[in-house]
Design a protein around this motif. Structure first.
Motif, short mmCIF file in Angstrom:
data_model
loop_
_atom_site.label_atom_id
_atom_site.label_comp_id
_atom_site.label_asym_id
_atom_site.label_seq_id
_atom_site.Cartn_x
_atom_site.Cartn_y
_atom_site.Cartn_z
N THR A 109 0.82 -1.22 0.00
CA THR A 109 0.00 0.00 0.00
C THR A 109 0.85 1.26 0.00
O THR A 109 0.32 2.36 -0.17
CB THR A 109 -0.95 0.03 1.22
OG1 THR A 109 -0.18 -0.03 2.42
CG2 THR A 109 -1.92 -1.14 1.17
N ASN A 110 2.16 1.11 0.23
CA ASN A 110 3.09 2.25 0.20
C ASN A 110 4.41 1.74 -0.40
O ASN A 110 5.35 1.44 0.32
CB ASN A 110 3.30 2.81 1.61
CG ASN A 110 4.04 4.14 1.61
OD1 ASN A 110 4.53 4.60 0.58
ND2 ASN A 110 4.15 4.74 2.77
N ASN A 111 4.41 1.60 -1.74
CA ASN A 111 5.58 1.07 -2.45
C ASN A 111 6.82 1.90 -2.17
O ASN A 111 6.75 3.12 -2.05
CB ASN A 111 5.35 1.07 -3.95
CG ASN A 111 4.25 0.14 -4.41
OD1 ASN A 111 4.02 0.03 -5.59
ND2 ASN A 111 3.56 -0.53 -3.53
N ASN A 132 7.16 -3.83 -3.01
CA ASN A 132 5.74 -3.58 -3.24
C ASN A 132 4.85 -4.75 -2.86
O ASN A 132 3.73 -4.86 -3.31
CB ASN A 132 5.49 -3.19 -4.71
CG ASN A 132 5.85 -4.28 -5.69
OD1 ASN A 132 6.24 -5.37 -5.30
ND2 ASN A 132 5.74 -3.98 -6.97
N PRO A 164 9.70 6.04 -0.39
CA PRO A 164 8.33 5.54 -0.25
C PRO A 164 7.36 6.42 -1.06
O PRO A 164 7.65 7.59 -1.32
CB PRO A 164 8.05 5.64 1.24
CG PRO A 164 8.93 6.76 1.70
CD PRO A 164 10.16 6.73 0.82
N ALA A 165 6.23 5.84 -1.44
CA ALA A 165 5.21 6.62 -2.14
C ALA A 165 4.75 7.77 -1.26
O ALA A 165 4.48 8.86 -1.75
CB ALA A 165 4.02 5.72 -2.51
N SER A 166 4.68 7.56 0.06
CA SER A 166 4.40 8.65 1.00
C SER A 166 5.29 8.45 2.21
O SER A 166 5.52 7.35 2.65
CB SER A 166 2.92 8.67 1.41
OG SER A 166 2.60 7.52 2.16
N GLY A 167 5.84 9.55 2.70
CA GLY A 167 6.79 9.51 3.80
C GLY A 167 8.14 10.04 3.32
O GLY A 167 8.28 10.47 2.18
#
Length: 170
Positions: A109-111, A132, A164-167
């Motif tokens: 959920t966060n690749n 992923n 990360p996709a977010s962070g």
């Protein structure tokens, strides 16, 4: 309760660090104050007025869980061999903003994309150059050696970046 590790953040009650005298007002025998704890742990909170101290069942027992994922911590062993899966202790750890391990982190959920400053390619991970898969992290830690992280390309010193996709990337 103890301070978190990264960054070191002290627990507070009514915006005052634990261990520092804090005035608390009571109404009809009840006081309500805010308490902020940052380190993942189980703690017993003790209150005292200088002459009376809570003990036994009068103490407040709290269990602190990690906050949401915020950043990564990376540990890579070196040197590595070009074109061969990384060996040794190589790990990527999902952390919250206070340095606690986010044990439920899920890369599906966060690749997390892996790149390098060297002219070459990253392979061997669940998404070639990405983490992923839900199984990439176990209790918040990805074992990059057992996952098969491999770099193939120019030989030399370089930087590996995990984004990360977010962070926050590391």
């Amino acid at each position: 309760a103890n301070a978190s590790s990264s960054p070191a953040t002290n627990p507070t009650v009514a915006s005052t660090d634990f261990g520092t005298a804090t005035s608390v007002s009571f109404t009809n025998g009840v006081a309500t104050v805010s308490m902020s704890l940052y380190k993942v742990e189980s703690a017993l909170i003790v209150a005292t007025d200088g002459s009376v101290t809570t003990s036994g069942s009068d103490r407040l027992s709290v269990s602190v869980s990690p906050a949401v994922f915020s950043k990564l911590a990376l540990s890579l062993a070196g040197p590595q061999i070009n074109g061969v899966a990384f060996t040794g202790t190589n790990s990527l750890t999902a952390l919250d903003a206070y340095g606690n391990v986010v044990t439920g982190f899920d890369a599906s959920t966060n690749n997390i994309t892996v790149s390098t400053s060297l002219s070459g390619s990253i392979s061997g991970l669940s998404g070639t150059n990405k983490l992923n898969s839900a199984s990439d992290f176990v209790s918040g830690v990805a074992n990059l050696s057992s996952l098969g992280l491999k770099y193939t390309g120019a030989v030399g010193s370089g930087t590996f970046t995990f984004t990360p996709a977010s962070g926050t990337a590391v």
